[in-house]
Design a protein around this motif. Sequence first.
Motif, PDB file in Angstrom:
ATOM      1  N   LYS A   3     -57.680 -12.443  -8.084  1.00 38.00           N
ATOM      2  CA  LYS A   3     -59.081 -12.295  -8.479  1.00 38.00           C
ATOM      3  C   LYS A   3     -59.910 -13.421  -7.854  1.00 38.00           C
ATOM      4  O   LYS A   3     -59.427 -14.522  -7.621  1.00 38.00           O
ATOM      5  N   ASP A   7     -64.950 -12.333  -9.823  1.00 41.41           N
ATOM      6  CA  ASP A   7     -64.181 -11.568 -10.814  1.00 41.41           C
ATOM      7  C   ASP A   7     -64.016 -12.376 -12.100  1.00 41.41           C
ATOM      8  O   ASP A   7     -64.146 -11.841 -13.199  1.00 41.41           O
ATOM      9  N   ALA A  10     -67.305 -12.472 -13.994  1.00 44.18           N
ATOM     10  CA  ALA A  10     -67.577 -11.163 -14.599  1.00 44.18           C
ATOM     11  C   ALA A  10     -66.713 -10.975 -15.851  1.00 44.18           C
ATOM     12  O   ALA A  10     -67.180 -10.450 -16.870  1.00 44.18           O
ATOM     13  N   PHE A  11     -65.457 -11.415 -15.782  1.00 41.09           N
ATOM     14  CA  PHE A  11     -64.551 -11.320 -16.931  1.00 41.09           C
ATOM     15  C   PHE A  11     -65.069 -12.177 -18.087  1.00 41.09           C
ATOM     16  O   PHE A  11     -65.122 -11.725 -19.235  1.00 41.09           O
ATOM     17  N   GLU A  13     -68.119 -13.131 -18.604  1.00 40.91           N
ATOM     18  CA  GLU A  13     -69.351 -12.505 -19.105  1.00 40.91           C
ATOM     19  C   GLU A  13     -69.024 -11.312 -20.003  1.00 40.91           C
ATOM     20  O   GLU A  13     -69.651 -11.113 -21.039  1.00 40.91           O
ATOM     21  N   SER A  14     -68.007 -10.529 -19.614  1.00 36.78           N
ATOM     22  CA  SER A  14     -67.621  -9.375 -20.433  1.00 36.78           C
ATOM     23  C   SER A  14     -67.125  -9.788 -21.813  1.00 36.78           C
ATOM     24  O   SER A  14     -67.184  -9.003 -22.760  1.00 36.78           O
ATOM     25  N   LEU A  15     -66.635 -11.013 -21.905  1.00 35.26           N
ATOM     26  CA  LEU A  15     -66.181 -11.548 -23.187  1.00 35.26           C
ATOM     27  C   LEU A  15     -67.310 -12.229 -23.968  1.00 35.26           C
ATOM     28  O   LEU A  15     -67.096 -12.714 -25.077  1.00 35.26           O
ATOM     29  N   GLY A  16     -68.495 -12.297 -23.352  1.00 35.24           N
ATOM     30  CA  GLY A  16     -69.622 -12.973 -23.988  1.00 35.24           C
ATOM     31  C   GLY A  16     -69.505 -14.486 -23.938  1.00 35.24           C
ATOM     32  O   GLY A  16     -70.090 -15.188 -24.760  1.00 35.24           O
ATOM     33  N   GLU A  18     -70.292 -17.955 -22.217  1.00 36.47           N
ATOM     34  CA  GLU A  18     -71.228 -18.607 -21.301  1.00 36.47           C
ATOM     35  C   GLU A  18     -70.575 -19.833 -20.696  1.00 36.47           C
ATOM     36  O   GLU A  18     -69.891 -20.594 -21.378  1.00 36.47           O
ATOM     37  N   THR A 154     -56.570 -13.045 -21.536  1.00 31.48           N
ATOM     38  CA  THR A 154     -55.723 -12.806 -20.353  1.00 31.48           C
ATOM     39  C   THR A 154     -54.320 -12.365 -20.763  1.00 31.48           C
ATOM     40  O   THR A 154     -53.482 -12.102 -19.893  1.00 31.48           O
TER      41      THR A 154
END
Length: 165
Positions: A3, A7, A10-11, A13-16, A18, A154
């Motif tokens: 990755k 990537d 983005a991962f 961010e997908s988990l919220g 910051e 992960t």
Amino acid sequence: MPKTRADLFAFLESLGIETTTIEHPPLFTVADSQALRGEIAGGHTKNLFLKDKKDSYFLLTVEEDAVVDLKQIHHQIGAASRVSFGKPEALMELLGVIPGAVSLFGLINDSEQRVRFFIDEALMAHDVVNAHPLTNDATTSIGSTDLLRFVRATGHEPTILKLSE
């Protein structure tokens, strides 16, 4: 194919989660990092990619100035024998990074959970932890509780231990 930094972000961010990231020249050692870091708040990491005689792999994340007794650490982490540093080929295969860029963020590439992750309790005392985002030309700051959320997302279970002397 490992990755990329994009990537990873983005991962996160997908988990919220910051994070903030500072770009800098490539850093290969803790000394390099200390010389060029500037004023990035929080705990700064040193990462040890280790293996035992049964080819079990371990990632230890400690504070940058921590001292880890490599002759005794195998007792704490449940290794089958004394540990040695993992080879660069295994580092790339399992964590998708090169020497000098070893980071807890590499766990995103260990989809088979072959690497056991340990983090020093002294590092977790910081509200913010800083690590390379898969490359050694940037430093990403992440909240310590968010760091644990990332690791679990992960598929790894973080083990918090007193790893340093």
